[in-house]
Scaffold this motif. Structure first.
Motif, PDB file in Angstrom:
ATOM      1  N   ASP A  80      -0.874   0.676   5.535  1.00 27.29           N
ATOM      2  CA  ASP A  80      -0.415   1.529   4.441  1.00 27.29           C
ATOM      3  C   ASP A  80      -1.576   1.966   3.556  1.00 27.29           C
ATOM      4  O   ASP A  80      -1.633   3.115   3.105  1.00 27.29           O
ATOM      5  CB  ASP A  80       0.627   0.785   3.600  1.00 27.29           C
ATOM      6  CG  ASP A  80       1.986   0.760   4.266  1.00 27.29           C
ATOM      7  OD1 ASP A  80       2.183   1.560   5.188  1.00 27.29           O
ATOM      8  OD2 ASP A  80       2.836  -0.050   3.868  1.00 27.29           O
ATOM      9  N   ARG A  81      -2.468   1.050   3.286  1.00 27.74           N
ATOM     10  CA  ARG A  81      -3.628   1.363   2.436  1.00 27.74           C
ATOM     11  C   ARG A  81      -4.480   2.453   3.082  1.00 27.74           C
ATOM     12  O   ARG A  81      -4.955   3.373   2.405  1.00 27.74           O
ATOM     13  CB  ARG A  81      -4.444   0.086   2.223  1.00 27.74           C
ATOM     14  CG  ARG A  81      -5.574   0.202   1.227  1.00 27.74           C
ATOM     15  CD  ARG A  81      -6.141  -1.185   0.944  1.00 27.74           C
ATOM     16  NE  ARG A  81      -7.246  -1.124  -0.004  1.00 27.74           N
ATOM     17  CZ  ARG A  81      -8.517  -1.036   0.347  1.00 27.74           C
ATOM     18  NH1 ARG A  81      -8.836  -1.010   1.637  1.00 27.74           N
ATOM     19  NH2 ARG A  81      -9.471  -0.982  -0.574  1.00 27.74           N
ATOM     20  N   SER A  86      -6.413   7.933   3.209  1.00 30.35           N
ATOM     21  CA  SER A  86      -7.013   8.913   4.121  1.00 30.35           C
ATOM     22  C   SER A  86      -6.511  10.326   3.898  1.00 30.35           C
ATOM     23  O   SER A  86      -6.992  11.251   4.559  1.00 30.35           O
ATOM     24  CB  SER A  86      -6.739   8.500   5.573  1.00 30.35           C
ATOM     25  OG  SER A  86      -5.345   8.474   5.822  1.00 30.35           O
ATOM     26  N   ILE A  87      -5.530  10.524   3.004  1.00 26.13           N
ATOM     27  CA  ILE A  87      -5.042  11.872   2.707  1.00 26.13           C
ATOM     28  C   ILE A  87      -6.063  12.578   1.813  1.00 26.13           C
ATOM     29  O   ILE A  87      -6.372  12.108   0.721  1.00 26.13           O
ATOM     30  CB  ILE A  87      -3.668  11.830   2.026  1.00 26.13           C
ATOM     31  CG1 ILE A  87      -2.629  11.218   2.977  1.00 26.13           C
ATOM     32  CG2 ILE A  87      -3.226  13.225   1.613  1.00 26.13           C
ATOM     33  CD1 ILE A  87      -1.260  11.060   2.357  1.00 26.13           C
ATOM     34  N   LYS A  95      -2.719  21.846   5.040  1.00 17.71           N
ATOM     35  CA  LYS A  95      -3.542  20.866   5.734  1.00 17.71           C
ATOM     36  C   LYS A  95      -3.169  19.449   5.321  1.00 17.71           C
ATOM     37  O   LYS A  95      -3.165  18.525   6.152  1.00 17.71           O
ATOM     38  CB  LYS A  95      -5.016  21.131   5.430  1.00 17.71           C
ATOM     39  CG  LYS A  95      -5.961  20.328   6.318  1.00 17.71           C
ATOM     40  CD  LYS A  95      -7.392  20.745   6.122  1.00 17.71           C
ATOM     41  CE  LYS A  95      -8.308  19.953   7.060  1.00 17.71           C
ATOM     42  NZ  LYS A  95      -9.737  20.365   6.891  1.00 17.71           N
ATOM     43  N   GLN A  96      -2.818  19.264   4.037  1.00 13.96           N
ATOM     44  CA  GLN A  96      -2.387  17.947   3.583  1.00 13.96           C
ATOM     45  C   GLN A  96      -1.085  17.534   4.274  1.00 13.96           C
ATOM     46  O   GLN A  96      -0.927  16.381   4.687  1.00 13.96           O
ATOM     47  CB  GLN A  96      -2.194  17.955   2.066  1.00 13.96           C
ATOM     48  CG  GLN A  96      -3.478  18.046   1.279  1.00 13.96           C
ATOM     49  CD  GLN A  96      -3.244  17.970  -0.210  1.00 13.96           C
ATOM     50  OE1 GLN A  96      -2.429  17.162  -0.671  1.00 13.96           O
ATOM     51  NE2 GLN A  96      -3.942  18.804  -0.969  1.00 13.96           N
ATOM     52  N   LEU A  97      -0.158  18.498   4.389  1.00 15.06           N
ATOM     53  CA  LEU A  97       1.101  18.199   5.091  1.00 15.06           C
ATOM     54  C   LEU A  97       0.840  17.865   6.551  1.00 15.06           C
ATOM     55  O   LEU A  97       1.471  16.970   7.120  1.00 15.06           O
ATOM     56  CB  LEU A  97       2.057  19.388   4.983  1.00 15.06           C
ATOM     57  CG  LEU A  97       2.643  19.657   3.586  1.00 15.06           C
ATOM     58  CD1 LEU A  97       3.460  20.948   3.606  1.00 15.06           C
ATOM     59  CD2 LEU A  97       3.513  18.486   3.143  1.00 15.06           C
ATOM     60  N   ARG A 103       1.387  10.281   9.555  1.00 14.61           N
ATOM     61  CA  ARG A 103       1.424   9.098   8.696  1.00 14.61           C
ATOM     62  C   ARG A 103       2.846   8.829   8.220  1.00 14.61           C
ATOM     63  O   ARG A 103       3.275   7.676   8.110  1.00 14.61           O
ATOM     64  CB  ARG A 103       0.474   9.292   7.513  1.00 14.61           C
ATOM     65  CG  ARG A 103      -0.988   9.282   7.917  1.00 14.61           C
ATOM     66  CD  ARG A 103      -1.871   9.898   6.849  1.00 14.61           C
ATOM     67  NE  ARG A 103      -3.287   9.749   7.164  1.00 14.61           N
ATOM     68  CZ  ARG A 103      -3.957  10.514   8.004  1.00 14.61           C
ATOM     69  NH1 ARG A 103      -3.317  11.487   8.635  1.00 14.61           N
ATOM     70  NH2 ARG A 103      -5.232  10.308   8.226  1.00 14.61           N
ATOM     71  N   ILE A 104       3.604   9.901   7.939  1.00 14.39           N
ATOM     72  CA  ILE A 104       5.005   9.721   7.528  1.00 14.39           C
ATOM     73  C   ILE A 104       5.823   9.174   8.691  1.00 14.39           C
ATOM     74  O   ILE A 104       6.676   8.284   8.515  1.00 14.39           O
ATOM     75  CB  ILE A 104       5.577  11.053   7.017  1.00 14.39           C
ATOM     76  CG1 ILE A 104       4.908  11.439   5.695  1.00 14.39           C
ATOM     77  CG2 ILE A 104       7.088  10.952   6.823  1.00 14.39           C
ATOM     78  CD1 ILE A 104       5.309  12.802   5.185  1.00 14.39           C
TER      79      ILE A 104
END
Length: 373
Positions: A80-81, A86-87, A95-97, A103-104
């Motif tokens: 999780d960390r 890493s985002i 790009k973030q999505l 990860r989601i």
């Protein structure tokens, strides 16, 4: 509180020296770190509880549960960390999505894995009751199957025994009817088969003799039936049918208490259905919402990181990364330039040496020629 905040900053994967410079960002990363920490804590409890039922009955079951729970919680915490840290907030929204999508999905899988053992603990009483019913039905089905197999194996003996019992029932019914007729004859009750004259006459004597003869036949038949039943009982004893009995309440409690993880997981799935097979919507919704709660809790740090606006900490870390990358490239170019210079110097030195060698050789050849002359 300062130590606790710093611990949660560590849990969030933030760069603490940089975060300390921006107080407005500290509460956000404290919340993210706390969520990641409690997710790891729930994972440790969940994994330890599941492992306890895997090794239940072993003397070291508690130790195995503690060790595995700690390792599992540490693995989930570290994962999780990494997912949250890493985002890249300096990237565009799309790009973030794109970065957050795998990860989601991973967080959803982790949430499902974490929630299952905790659901088992929440519905512990209901699971035990469902297991008792299952074990009792299973034992009853086992006994029925053994009896059917036994009857099929000794089909001839059972056919003969059933025929003898049918004959016995018919004889008993006939004797009962004849004894009633005898009583009517003795007491003078007029029927189509009695004379109506009171007293123990010839008809009554003949009827009583017939009854005694049929009773002797009945006794002989009962003796044969007892022999056949004794043989069947011996065969049942030999085949182990007498040792298979329905579980008592105490035995069912013991079996439910030592049930393994697979049985308990199956029973949890069966709680969504009533005994008659209809769906129990209340329990099904409760189990579903508990699972969704842990999935949401696991995805929450990622959502918070995505929803939060790009703050000064993000700019600072992005600038620091760019500076570090630029400096790294600059150092690399410098080292390459130094290496090239060294190589050129080495080549020039070797070239000079070769020239000197050639000159020296030519001079020696010239001297040798003059001497020969």
């Amino acid at each position: 509180m300062d130590k606790l905040n710093r611990f949660f900053w560590f849990c969030s994967g933030a760069h603490i020296p940089t975060l300390e410079k921006y107080p407005s960002e500290q509460n956000k990363y404290t919340g993210i770190g706390a969520t990641i920490f409690f997710t790891g804590l729930f994972a440790a409890l969940s994994g330890g509880y599941a492992m306890y039922f895997v090794f239940k009955g072993d003397d070291l079951a508690v130790i195995f549960a503690i060790v595995f729970g700690f390792l599992w919680g540490a693995a989930i915490f570290n994962m999780d960390r990494y997912i949250v840290s890493s985002i890249n907030k300096s990237a565009t929204t799309n790009k973030q999505l794109l970065q957050a999508t795998p990860r989601i999905l991973l967080a959803i899988m982790i949430g499902i894995v974490i929630s299952r053992p905790i659901e088992l603990k929440i519905f512990d009483k209901e699971i035990k009751e469902r297991l008792k019913v299952s074990y009792l039905n299973g034992q009853r089905s086992k006994i029925d199957t053994l009896n059917k197999a036994f009857e099929k194996k000794y089909q001839v003996e059972f056919g003969r025994l059933n025929q003898q019992k049918a004959t016995r029932d018919s004889l008993e019914k006939g004797i009962k009817s004849d004894r009633q007729k005898l009583n009517f004859e003795i007491f003078g009750n007029k029927t189509t088969e009695t004379s109506g004259v009171m007293g123990y006459g010839p008809y009554a004597k003949r009827k009583e003799a017939e009854i005694k003869q049929r009773e002797a036949e009945l006794d002989s038949l009962k003796a044969n039936i007892n022999k056949s039943e004794s043989f069947v009982d011996q065969r049942k004893q030999f085949d182990g049918l007498f040792t298979e009995k329905l579980y008592t309440a105490k035995q069912l409690d013991s079996l439910a208490n030592i049930a393994g993880f697979a049985d308990r997981n199956w029973a949890l799935g069966q709680l969504k259905f009533n005994a008659d097979g209809t769906r129990d919507n209340n329990t099904a919704l409760a189990v579903t919402f508990i699972g969704l709660l842990f999935i949401f809790f696991e995805c929450l740090p990622v959502f918070v990181k995505l929803m939060s606006a790009r703050g000064p900490y993000d700019y600072a870390t992005a600038d620091g990364d760019e500076v570090a990358i630029y400096q790294s490239k600059k150092d690399k170019d410098f080292h390459l330039e130094v290496a090239d210079n060294i190589h050129e110097t080495r080549v020039d030195s070797e070239s000079s040496k070769k020239k000197e060698i050639i000159k020296g050789k030519a001079y020696r050849d010239l001297e040798r020629h003059d001497w020969d002359s």
